[in-house]
Design a protein around this motif. Structure first.
Motif, PDB file in Angstrom:
ATOM      1  N   ILE A 213      -8.512  68.618 -29.574  1.00  0.00           N
ATOM      2  CA  ILE A 213      -7.770  69.315 -28.525  1.00  0.00           C
ATOM      3  C   ILE A 213      -6.318  68.859 -28.623  1.00  0.00           C
ATOM      4  O   ILE A 213      -6.035  67.651 -28.556  1.00  0.00           O
ATOM      5  CB  ILE A 213      -8.334  68.986 -27.135  1.00  0.00           C
ATOM      6  CG1 ILE A 213      -9.837  69.323 -27.071  1.00  0.00           C
ATOM      7  CG2 ILE A 213      -7.572  69.749 -26.052  1.00  0.00           C
ATOM      8  CD1 ILE A 213     -10.583  68.549 -25.998  1.00  0.00           C
ATOM      9  N   THR A 214      -5.411  69.794 -28.800  1.00  0.00           N
ATOM     10  CA  THR A 214      -4.000  69.441 -28.925  1.00  0.00           C
ATOM     11  C   THR A 214      -3.141  70.566 -28.356  1.00  0.00           C
ATOM     12  O   THR A 214      -3.627  71.411 -27.609  1.00  0.00           O
ATOM     13  CB  THR A 214      -3.663  69.122 -30.403  1.00  0.00           C
ATOM     14  OG1 THR A 214      -2.338  68.582 -30.480  1.00  0.00           O
ATOM     15  CG2 THR A 214      -3.777  70.345 -31.301  1.00  0.00           C
ATOM     16  N   ALA A 215      -1.854  70.558 -28.688  1.00  0.00           N
ATOM     17  CA  ALA A 215      -0.914  71.593 -28.240  1.00  0.00           C
ATOM     18  C   ALA A 215      -0.050  72.004 -29.420  1.00  0.00           C
ATOM     19  O   ALA A 215       0.070  71.269 -30.407  1.00  0.00           O
ATOM     20  CB  ALA A 215      -0.042  71.071 -27.108  1.00  0.00           C
ATOM     21  N   ASP A 216       0.530  73.180 -29.324  1.00  0.00           N
ATOM     22  CA  ASP A 216       1.484  73.599 -30.351  1.00  0.00           C
ATOM     23  C   ASP A 216       2.860  73.011 -30.080  1.00  0.00           C
ATOM     24  O   ASP A 216       3.645  72.777 -31.004  1.00  0.00           O
ATOM     25  CB  ASP A 216       1.546  75.125 -30.459  1.00  0.00           C
ATOM     26  CG  ASP A 216       1.750  75.810 -29.114  1.00  0.00           C
ATOM     27  OD1 ASP A 216       1.630  75.146 -28.069  1.00  0.00           O
ATOM     28  OD2 ASP A 216       2.013  77.031 -29.100  1.00  0.00           O
ATOM     29  N   HIS A 217       3.161  72.763 -28.819  1.00  0.00           N
ATOM     30  CA  HIS A 217       4.433  72.178 -28.406  1.00  0.00           C
ATOM     31  C   HIS A 217       4.300  71.735 -26.961  1.00  0.00           C
ATOM     32  O   HIS A 217       3.332  72.079 -26.277  1.00  0.00           O
ATOM     33  CB  HIS A 217       5.578  73.197 -28.536  1.00  0.00           C
ATOM     34  CG  HIS A 217       5.325  74.488 -27.817  1.00  0.00           C
ATOM     35  ND1 HIS A 217       5.413  74.606 -26.444  1.00  0.00           N
ATOM     36  CD2 HIS A 217       4.952  75.715 -28.275  1.00  0.00           C
ATOM     37  CE1 HIS A 217       5.121  75.840 -26.088  1.00  0.00           C
ATOM     38  NE2 HIS A 217       4.823  76.548 -27.177  1.00  0.00           N
ATOM     39  N   GLY A 218       5.271  70.977 -26.486  1.00  0.00           N
ATOM     40  CA  GLY A 218       5.301  70.594 -25.082  1.00  0.00           C
ATOM     41  C   GLY A 218       6.111  71.583 -24.255  1.00  0.00           C
ATOM     42  O   GLY A 218       6.312  72.738 -24.656  1.00  0.00           O
ATOM     43  N   MET A 219       6.575  71.146 -23.105  1.00  0.00           N
ATOM     44  CA  MET A 219       7.328  72.012 -22.200  1.00  0.00           C
ATOM     45  C   MET A 219       8.138  71.128 -21.245  1.00  0.00           C
ATOM     46  O   MET A 219       7.594  70.173 -20.679  1.00  0.00           O
ATOM     47  CB  MET A 219       6.375  72.895 -21.401  1.00  0.00           C
ATOM     48  CG  MET A 219       7.043  73.992 -20.615  1.00  0.00           C
ATOM     49  SD  MET A 219       7.537  75.409 -21.626  1.00  0.00           S
ATOM     50  CE  MET A 219       5.943  76.027 -22.180  1.00  0.00           C
ATOM     51  N   THR A 220       9.437  71.427 -21.096  1.00  0.00           N
ATOM     52  CA  THR A 220      10.262  70.672 -20.150  1.00  0.00           C
ATOM     53  C   THR A 220      11.144  71.619 -19.347  1.00  0.00           C
ATOM     54  O   THR A 220      11.327  72.777 -19.717  1.00  0.00           O
ATOM     55  CB  THR A 220      11.154  69.631 -20.867  1.00  0.00           C
ATOM     56  OG1 THR A 220      12.001  70.306 -21.796  1.00  0.00           O
ATOM     57  CG2 THR A 220      10.325  68.582 -21.595  1.00  0.00           C
ATOM     58  N   THR A 221      11.691  71.091 -18.271  1.00  0.00           N
ATOM     59  CA  THR A 221      12.549  71.874 -17.384  1.00  0.00           C
ATOM     60  C   THR A 221      13.998  71.794 -17.845  1.00  0.00           C
ATOM     61  O   THR A 221      14.508  70.717 -18.157  1.00  0.00           O
ATOM     62  CB  THR A 221      12.443  71.354 -15.941  1.00  0.00           C
ATOM     63  OG1 THR A 221      11.086  71.513 -15.505  1.00  0.00           O
ATOM     64  CG2 THR A 221      13.359  72.139 -15.004  1.00  0.00           C
ATOM     65  N   LYS A 222      14.668  72.952 -17.883  1.00  0.00           N
ATOM     66  CA  LYS A 222      16.076  73.041 -18.248  1.00  0.00           C
ATOM     67  C   LYS A 222      16.857  73.604 -17.053  1.00  0.00           C
ATOM     68  O   LYS A 222      16.324  74.393 -16.270  1.00  0.00           O
ATOM     69  CB  LYS A 222      16.272  73.961 -19.455  1.00  0.00           C
ATOM     70  CG  LYS A 222      15.341  73.647 -20.644  1.00  0.00           C
ATOM     71  CD  LYS A 222      15.593  72.291 -21.241  1.00  0.00           C
ATOM     72  CE  LYS A 222      14.612  71.985 -22.347  1.00  0.00           C
ATOM     73  NZ  LYS A 222      14.830  70.649 -22.931  1.00  0.00           N
ATOM     74  N   THR A 223      18.121  73.216 -16.957  1.00  0.00           N
ATOM     75  CA  THR A 223      18.937  73.668 -15.824  1.00  0.00           C
ATOM     76  C   THR A 223      20.201  74.416 -16.250  1.00  0.00           C
ATOM     77  O   THR A 223      20.948  74.887 -15.397  1.00  0.00           O
ATOM     78  CB  THR A 223      19.347  72.470 -14.952  1.00  0.00           C
ATOM     79  OG1 THR A 223      19.993  71.483 -15.763  1.00  0.00           O
ATOM     80  CG2 THR A 223      18.117  71.858 -14.278  1.00  0.00           C
ATOM     81  N   LEU A 224      20.426  74.531 -17.563  1.00  0.00           N
ATOM     82  CA  LEU A 224      21.609  75.237 -18.045  1.00  0.00           C
ATOM     83  C   LEU A 224      21.261  76.054 -19.281  1.00  0.00           C
ATOM     84  O   LEU A 224      20.721  75.510 -20.251  1.00  0.00           O
ATOM     85  CB  LEU A 224      22.733  74.256 -18.388  1.00  0.00           C
ATOM     86  CG  LEU A 224      24.032  74.866 -18.951  1.00  0.00           C
ATOM     87  CD1 LEU A 224      24.688  75.790 -17.918  1.00  0.00           C
ATOM     88  CD2 LEU A 224      24.987  73.776 -19.399  1.00  0.00           C
ATOM     89  N   LEU A 225      21.550  77.353 -19.241  1.00  0.00           N
ATOM     90  CA  LEU A 225      21.353  78.223 -20.397  1.00  0.00           C
ATOM     91  C   LEU A 225      22.701  78.532 -21.037  1.00  0.00           C
ATOM     92  O   LEU A 225      23.693  78.766 -20.343  1.00  0.00           O
ATOM     93  CB  LEU A 225      20.674  79.523 -19.989  1.00  0.00           C
ATOM     94  CG  LEU A 225      19.273  79.439 -19.384  1.00  0.00           C
ATOM     95  CD1 LEU A 225      18.705  80.838 -19.170  1.00  0.00           C
ATOM     96  CD2 LEU A 225      18.346  78.621 -20.262  1.00  0.00           C
ATOM     97  N   ILE A 226      22.700  78.541 -22.361  1.00  0.00           N
ATOM     98  CA  ILE A 226      23.903  78.822 -23.143  1.00  0.00           C
ATOM     99  C   ILE A 226      23.626  80.009 -24.056  1.00  0.00           C
ATOM    100  O   ILE A 226      22.607  80.027 -24.757  1.00  0.00           O
ATOM    101  CB  ILE A 226      24.308  77.615 -24.014  1.00  0.00           C
ATOM    102  CG1 ILE A 226      24.530  76.354 -23.161  1.00  0.00           C
ATOM    103  CG2 ILE A 226      25.524  77.937 -24.879  1.00  0.00           C
ATOM    104  CD1 ILE A 226      25.751  76.390 -22.289  1.00  0.00           C
ATOM    105  N   ASP A 227      24.512  80.998 -24.054  1.00  0.00           N
ATOM    106  CA  ASP A 227      24.446  82.074 -25.040  1.00  0.00           C
ATOM    107  C   ASP A 227      25.404  81.685 -26.166  1.00  0.00           C
ATOM    108  O   ASP A 227      26.610  81.927 -26.096  1.00  0.00           O
ATOM    109  CB  ASP A 227      24.848  83.408 -24.428  1.00  0.00           C
ATOM    110  CG  ASP A 227      24.543  84.592 -25.347  1.00  0.00           C
ATOM    111  OD1 ASP A 227      24.746  84.448 -26.581  1.00  0.00           O
ATOM    112  OD2 ASP A 227      24.126  85.656 -24.843  1.00  0.00           O
TER     113      ASP A 227
END
Length: 380
Positions: A213-227
């Motif tokens: 049992i594993t994951a493909d990736h983790g997940m974290t919270t972000k507060t700034l998006l950049i284009d």
């Protein structure tokens, strides 16, 4: 015949989702076998890591570098959700060639389309085959972008083992919940409790099977998006900034936000100056030249940009109306989402031998090759 095995990939399963007290069966399997931290491949996005796990190799070998592609020679671009991008055999292919039964059970339809060519039993919750659903004694699945879709595919996995008991199974969920709910949210806990329930049932059904049992990736919270494309367009540099996380599942990332970018210099004479300019951005955590990305990250030089960049801990890159947007999102793609869990019971190696999620399949390939060599020796 190869030993029966199952690899369950909980999409986006950062460690925190297993620390809420609702995954008791997974914890118990960890006590019977092992429960540890391992690394995903970079960029830490779905297609890259399914390809990495299933082939037991890094992208420099299997050639999948994102959910999206850009060809600088033809300027063609598009989603990686079909055949023709994977350049290496998967464990599913090899098991099938050796006469073993295989199954690929997924929530996201693209995973079956990209990796399911030679499977004996293929099922996706997004595009379900009604006859297969009936065969498994189930109702048609809920909408793909719901927590319930993950419980449905795990139940399908249990029913398939109960009916056919395939030799090798790869079963994976959708990270809709992880993108939209923190680990301590009741919806997230309810989803993990459902996945855990079916994992317990699967173990009871076939306790001698290798279970990973594993994951493909983790997940974290972000507060700034950049284009980044917009920022570069407002300079004198001619670039294409390609987002390897970009895909069709907008419920997971409305702004196509992810934490990695491939930057292509359309004018190669500008490359050194582009590098210096990118280095000046405070929102970039690290930048690799193509050569450095090949050497240090195991990425194929022919399918990435002149530069591979990753954002700082609070930053993701997306497609925006303006250059920047202050908004709270949960996403992945960088080194900050590279730490993931690996739980195993009846594993074929000691816990210390597993440092990356794809070691699971890498060792299977090693043992299958040994077995094949032994068979050849017997023939001689």
């Amino acid at each position: 015949m190869s030993k029966k095995a199952i690899v369950i990939v909980i999409d986006g399963c950062a460690h925190e989702y297993l620390e809420q007290g609702v995954t008791k069966n997974i914890s118990e399997l960890g006590k019977r076998g092992f429960f540890k931290n391992v690394k995903s491949a970079l960029p830490s996005v779905t297609n890259v890591n399914h390809a990495t796990i299933l082939t037991g190799s890094l992208p420099i070998e299997h050639q999948v570098t994102g959910n999206y592609f850009y060809n600088p020679e033809t300027e063609e671009q598009g989603f990686i959700d079909g055949k023709g991008f994977l350049d290496k055999e998967t464990i599913l292919d090899v098991y099938a060639k050796q006469g073993n039964s295989t199954a690929l059970l997924v929530v996201k339809g693209k995973v079956l389309q990209v990796f399911g060519d030679n499977v004996g039993f293929g099922l996706s919750a997004e595009h379900p085959d009604e006859n297969l659903v009936k065969y498994l004694d189930m109702e048609m699945p809920p909408y793909v972008a719901t927590p319930e879709a993950n419980g449905w595919i795990m139940e399908a996995c249990y029913n398939l083992i109960r009916k056919d008991n395939p030799d090798f199974i790869y079963c994976t969920t959708n990270d809709y919940t992880m993108h939209n709910y923190n680990p301590d949210h009741e919806i997230a806990k309810k989803q993990m409790e459902s996945i855990d329930y079916w994992i317990g049932k699967i173990y009871e059904l076939d306790p001698d099977r290798e279970i990973y049992i594993t994951a493909d990736h983790g997940m974290t919270t972000k507060t700034l998006l950049i284009d980044l494309q917009k920022k570069m367009d407002n300079t004198s540099f001619d670039t294409v900034c390609m987002l390897p996380l970009k895909d069709r599942y907008l419920e997971n990332h409305l702004y196509q936000e992810g934490c990695a970018v491939y930057v292509y210099a359309k004018d190669q004479s500008q490359k050194d100056d582009i590098y210096k300019h990118l280095k000046s951005y405070s929102f970039i955590e690290s930048i690799y030249t193509r050569e450095e990305a090949m050497d240090q990250l195991g990425l194929p030089g022919n399918r990435i940009g002149d530069f591979v960049i990753f954002g700082t801990k609070e930053v993701a890159f997306g497609e925006l109306e303006d250059e920047e947007l202050a908004v709270t999102v949960r996403t992945h793609g960088s080194k900050f989402e590279q730490d993931i869990p690996l739980i195993a019971v009846n594993a074929r190696r000691e816990a210390s031998e597993y440092k990356r999620h794809f070691d699971v399949v890498r060792y299977m390939f090693e043992d299958l090759n040994i077995s094949a060599d032994q068979d050849l020796n017997l023939v001689k």
